[in-house]
Design a protein around this motif. Sequence first.
Motif, PDB file in Angstrom:
ATOM      1  N   GLY A  20      56.536  18.348  16.227  1.00 55.24           N
ATOM      2  CA  GLY A  20      56.208  16.975  15.862  1.00 55.24           C
ATOM      3  C   GLY A  20      56.041  16.027  17.029  1.00 55.24           C
ATOM      4  N   LYS A  21      55.920  16.584  18.244  1.00 61.52           N
ATOM      5  CA  LYS A  21      55.685  15.739  19.428  1.00 61.52           C
ATOM      6  C   LYS A  21      54.199  15.760  19.765  1.00 61.52           C
ATOM      7  CE  LYS A  21      60.210  16.450  21.618  1.00 61.52           C
ATOM      8  NZ  LYS A  21      60.902  17.045  22.783  1.00 61.52           N
ATOM      9  N   TYR A  22      53.687  14.600  20.159  1.00 54.65           N
ATOM     10  CA  TYR A  22      52.275  14.471  20.520  1.00 54.65           C
ATOM     11  C   TYR A  22      52.151  13.851  21.903  1.00 54.65           C
ATOM     12  CZ  TYR A  22      50.998  15.681  15.754  1.00 54.65           C
ATOM     13  OH  TYR A  22      50.836  16.363  14.567  1.00 54.65           O
ATOM     14  N   GLU A  23      51.074  14.189  22.586  1.00 63.50           N
ATOM     15  CA  GLU A  23      50.833  13.606  23.916  1.00 63.50           C
ATOM     16  C   GLU A  23      50.706  12.085  23.805  1.00 63.50           C
ATOM     17  OE1 GLU A  23      46.901  14.313  25.580  1.00 63.50           O
ATOM     18  OE2 GLU A  23      46.145  14.806  23.589  1.00 63.50           O
ATOM     19  N   HIS A  24      50.873  11.405  24.946  1.00 62.68           N
ATOM     20  CA  HIS A  24      50.741   9.947  24.980  1.00 62.68           C
ATOM     21  C   HIS A  24      49.289   9.547  24.726  1.00 62.68           C
ATOM     22  CE1 HIS A  24      54.787   8.923  26.089  1.00 62.68           C
ATOM     23  NE2 HIS A  24      54.776   9.779  27.100  1.00 62.68           N
ATOM     24  N   VAL A  25      49.119   8.337  24.208  1.00 61.74           N
ATOM     25  CA  VAL A  25      47.764   7.809  23.986  1.00 61.74           C
ATOM     26  C   VAL A  25      47.096   7.566  25.336  1.00 61.74           C
ATOM     27  CG1 VAL A  25      46.405   5.939  22.986  1.00 61.74           C
ATOM     28  CG2 VAL A  25      48.488   6.700  21.844  1.00 61.74           C
ATOM     29  N   LYS A  26      45.869   8.029  25.456  1.00 63.39           N
ATOM     30  CA  LYS A  26      45.085   7.858  26.685  1.00 63.39           C
ATOM     31  C   LYS A  26      43.728   7.254  26.330  1.00 63.39           C
ATOM     32  CE  LYS A  26      47.252  12.045  28.530  1.00 63.39           C
ATOM     33  NZ  LYS A  26      47.034  13.489  28.739  1.00 63.39           N
ATOM     34  N   PRO A  27      42.975   6.798  27.330  1.00 65.90           N
ATOM     35  CA  PRO A  27      41.644   6.254  27.043  1.00 65.90           C
ATOM     36  C   PRO A  27      40.742   7.221  26.283  1.00 65.90           C
ATOM     37  CG  PRO A  27      42.288   5.700  29.285  1.00 65.90           C
ATOM     38  CD  PRO A  27      43.343   6.626  28.746  1.00 65.90           C
ATOM     39  N   GLN A  28      40.962   8.503  26.433  1.00 68.47           N
ATOM     40  CA  GLN A  28      40.096   9.500  25.785  1.00 68.47           C
ATOM     41  C   GLN A  28      40.291   9.565  24.262  1.00 68.47           C
ATOM     42  OE1 GLN A  28      42.179  12.255  28.154  1.00 68.47           O
ATOM     43  NE2 GLN A  28      42.809  13.581  26.472  1.00 68.47           N
ATOM     44  N   HIS A  29      41.267   8.837  23.714  1.00 65.39           N
ATOM     45  CA  HIS A  29      41.547   8.927  22.275  1.00 65.39           C
ATOM     46  C   HIS A  29      40.878   7.824  21.456  1.00 65.39           C
ATOM     47  CE1 HIS A  29      45.067  11.295  23.950  1.00 65.39           C
ATOM     48  NE2 HIS A  29      44.362  12.154  23.242  1.00 65.39           N
ATOM     49  N   SER A  30      39.978   7.064  22.076  1.00 65.82           N
ATOM     50  CA  SER A  30      39.174   6.065  21.356  1.00 65.82           C
ATOM     51  C   SER A  30      37.761   6.110  21.925  1.00 65.82           C
ATOM     52  CB  SER A  30      39.731   4.654  21.547  1.00 65.82           C
ATOM     53  OG  SER A  30      41.132   4.617  21.354  1.00 65.82           O
ATOM     54  N   TRP A  31      36.792   5.852  21.068  1.00 58.92           N
ATOM     55  CA  TRP A  31      35.403   5.791  21.523  1.00 58.92           C
ATOM     56  C   TRP A  31      35.180   4.482  22.269  1.00 58.92           C
ATOM     57  CZ3 TRP A  31      32.413   9.987  21.348  1.00 58.92           C
ATOM     58  CH2 TRP A  31      32.761  11.006  20.447  1.00 58.92           C
ATOM     59  N   ASN A  32      34.510   4.573  23.408  1.00 55.00           N
ATOM     60  CA  ASN A  32      34.212   3.420  24.253  1.00 55.00           C
ATOM     61  C   ASN A  32      32.741   3.028  24.106  1.00 55.00           C
ATOM     62  OD1 ASN A  32      35.060   1.588  26.501  1.00 55.00           O
ATOM     63  ND2 ASN A  32      33.448   2.679  27.617  1.00 55.00           N
ATOM     64  N   ALA A  33      32.462   1.729  24.133  1.00 55.75           N
ATOM     65  CA  ALA A  33      31.078   1.244  24.138  1.00 55.75           C
ATOM     66  C   ALA A  33      31.044  -0.051  24.945  1.00 55.75           C
ATOM     67  CB  ALA A  33      30.574   1.004  22.719  1.00 55.75           C
ATOM     68  N   ASP A  34      30.204  -0.103  25.972  1.00 58.09           N
ATOM     69  CA  ASP A  34      30.144  -1.313  26.806  1.00 58.09           C
ATOM     70  C   ASP A  34      28.778  -2.007  26.688  1.00 58.09           C
ATOM     71  OD1 ASP A  34      28.630   0.472  28.343  1.00 58.09           O
ATOM     72  OD2 ASP A  34      30.264   0.848  29.755  1.00 58.09           O
ATOM     73  N   HIS A  35      28.235  -2.006  25.465  1.00 60.31           N
ATOM     74  CA  HIS A  35      26.970  -2.698  25.216  1.00 60.31           C
ATOM     75  C   HIS A  35      27.206  -4.205  25.295  1.00 60.31           C
ATOM     76  CE1 HIS A  35      26.604   1.332  23.572  1.00 60.31           C
ATOM     77  NE2 HIS A  35      25.295   1.217  23.718  1.00 60.31           N
ATOM     78  N   ARG A  36      26.411  -4.864  26.111  1.00 55.57           N
ATOM     79  CA  ARG A  36      26.683  -6.245  26.507  1.00 55.57           C
ATOM     80  C   ARG A  36      26.706  -7.234  25.334  1.00 55.57           C
ATOM     81  NH1 ARG A  36      25.979  -8.225  31.550  1.00 55.57           N
ATOM     82  NH2 ARG A  36      24.670  -6.425  32.056  1.00 55.57           N
ATOM     83  N   MET A  37      25.626  -7.292  24.560  1.00 53.66           N
ATOM     84  CA  MET A  37      25.493  -8.352  23.555  1.00 53.66           C
ATOM     85  C   MET A  37      26.485  -8.194  22.402  1.00 53.66           C
ATOM     86  SD  MET A  37      23.309 -10.557  24.646  1.00 53.66           S
ATOM     87  CE  MET A  37      23.033 -11.520  23.171  1.00 53.66           C
ATOM     88  N   SER A  38      26.646  -6.966  21.895  1.00 55.56           N
ATOM     89  CA  SER A  38      27.588  -6.789  20.781  1.00 55.56           C
ATOM     90  C   SER A  38      29.024  -6.994  21.244  1.00 55.56           C
ATOM     91  CB  SER A  38      27.402  -5.420  20.112  1.00 55.56           C
ATOM     92  OG  SER A  38      27.339  -4.380  21.053  1.00 55.56           O
ATOM     93  N   ASN A  39      29.310  -6.748  22.522  1.00 57.07           N
ATOM     94  CA  ASN A  39      30.656  -7.044  23.019  1.00 57.07           C
ATOM     95  C   ASN A  39      30.877  -8.544  23.169  1.00 57.07           C
ATOM     96  OD1 ASN A  39      32.476  -4.874  23.236  1.00 57.07           O
ATOM     97  ND2 ASN A  39      31.355  -4.018  24.964  1.00 57.07           N
ATOM     98  N   TRP A  40      29.814  -9.304  23.412  1.00 58.04           N
ATOM     99  CA  TRP A  40      29.968 -10.763  23.400  1.00 58.04           C
ATOM    100  C   TRP A  40      30.326 -11.236  22.004  1.00 58.04           C
ATOM    101  CZ3 TRP A  40      25.105 -12.423  26.746  1.00 58.04           C
ATOM    102  CH2 TRP A  40      25.432 -12.257  28.097  1.00 58.04           C
ATOM    103  N   LEU A  41      29.645 -10.715  21.000  1.00 56.43           N
ATOM    104  CA  LEU A  41      29.939 -11.106  19.618  1.00 56.43           C
ATOM    105  C   LEU A  41      31.331 -10.643  19.192  1.00 56.43           C
ATOM    106  CD1 LEU A  41      28.951 -12.254  16.857  1.00 56.43           C
ATOM    107  CD2 LEU A  41      28.124  -9.946  16.341  1.00 56.43           C
TER     108      LEU A  41
END
Length: 383
Positions: free
Chosen positions: A279-300
């Motif tokens: 029942g032990k799991y690794e720590h949360v890392k950046p790889q466990h969420s989808w990333n998107a750096d699209h400029r305009m939708s990130n402004w909104l």
Amino acid sequence: MMHDQRPIPLADLTRLSRAAPFWISLLLVPVAWVGALYGGWTVALLPVVTWYLFSALDAVFGHDKSNADPDTPEQSLFWYRVITLIWTPVQFCLLFSLIWYVPQADHLGVLERVVLFFGVGVITGTVGINYSHELMHQKNKTERWMADILLAMVLYSHFRSEHLLVHHRYVGTPKDAVTARYNEGFHRFYPRVLRQSLHSAFSAEKHMLKRRDLPWYDRGNPFFRYWGLQLFMLVLALGLGGWSGLVLFLVQAGTAIWQLELVNYIEHYGLTRKHLGDGKYEHVKPQHSWNADHRMSNWLLINLQRHSDHHYKPDRRFPVLQTYSDVEAPQLPYGYPIMTMAAMVPPLWRRIMNPRVRRWRQMYYPEITDWSAYNSAANPMPR
């Protein structure tokens, strides 16, 4: 090494002109009133602008791969914080002025009214719940109260408890309802998450009280505040707009909840934390969420799409959330507006995302050869 080719100088970050694009959500307010005043095809402007226009603008303006210093002092982020603080009264006034006006507007037919409030729900979900998410993560009571008021306007107050006490702690494990499973279409995910997240939120608060030897009905249970605020919103809608106003309020609330859960669906689809045994799991890392750096939708969306960093460092305010390279975190091919539309068509969604999940598994966990327990969330519950 973080993808930091273009660090933002502090003097540049603190300027109003740098923060101003994140205020773009305010432009949706007059768009809503154009629909209310003119009717006809204009009632469809809100979803068209929010989904299609921002998808087109993302295609034109591309990505923003610059990163602010994550240790930027909070007082330097004043102009970014202001938009999240003023949005609560802005949304309240917009929603309830429309609930008062629309039922007595003779030029609007039933379909026009419903479509208009569907569009209002797109705002209260895309912007309102998103801003409440930013506010609920802060430590001061004013911001947390504003988060509660925003969530009460869409009858989804328990999201705060579920998000802070369950989702962040158990993301990528079988205990987190919000982590969409590999091959799970949105239309299966949606009813499951509606049912499970309410239950898990209440259980989490009940457990917190039990640890202090208090019963679930203790005054400290925030669910009493949630219920009170939601009841106030319902009574206000009924008082201002009659039964018609109440129905329109429910239309926008239902739309907002659907918008939120669409975003929840795409943020972690198919991404799981490795089970280490017992029942032990690794720590949360950046790889466990989808990333998107699209400029305009990130402004909104005030950088919500930089989700890999938000889960890695939940205390960071939105202006200093980092973006990552494709070596450090999995990347969505498009911004959330396009991805949420694709999620509504499961065969299209699987064609876009399943190969990316398989590549992610091969890249980060080549040692795992049998993914069946992860696919069905059959691994042991986290301790």
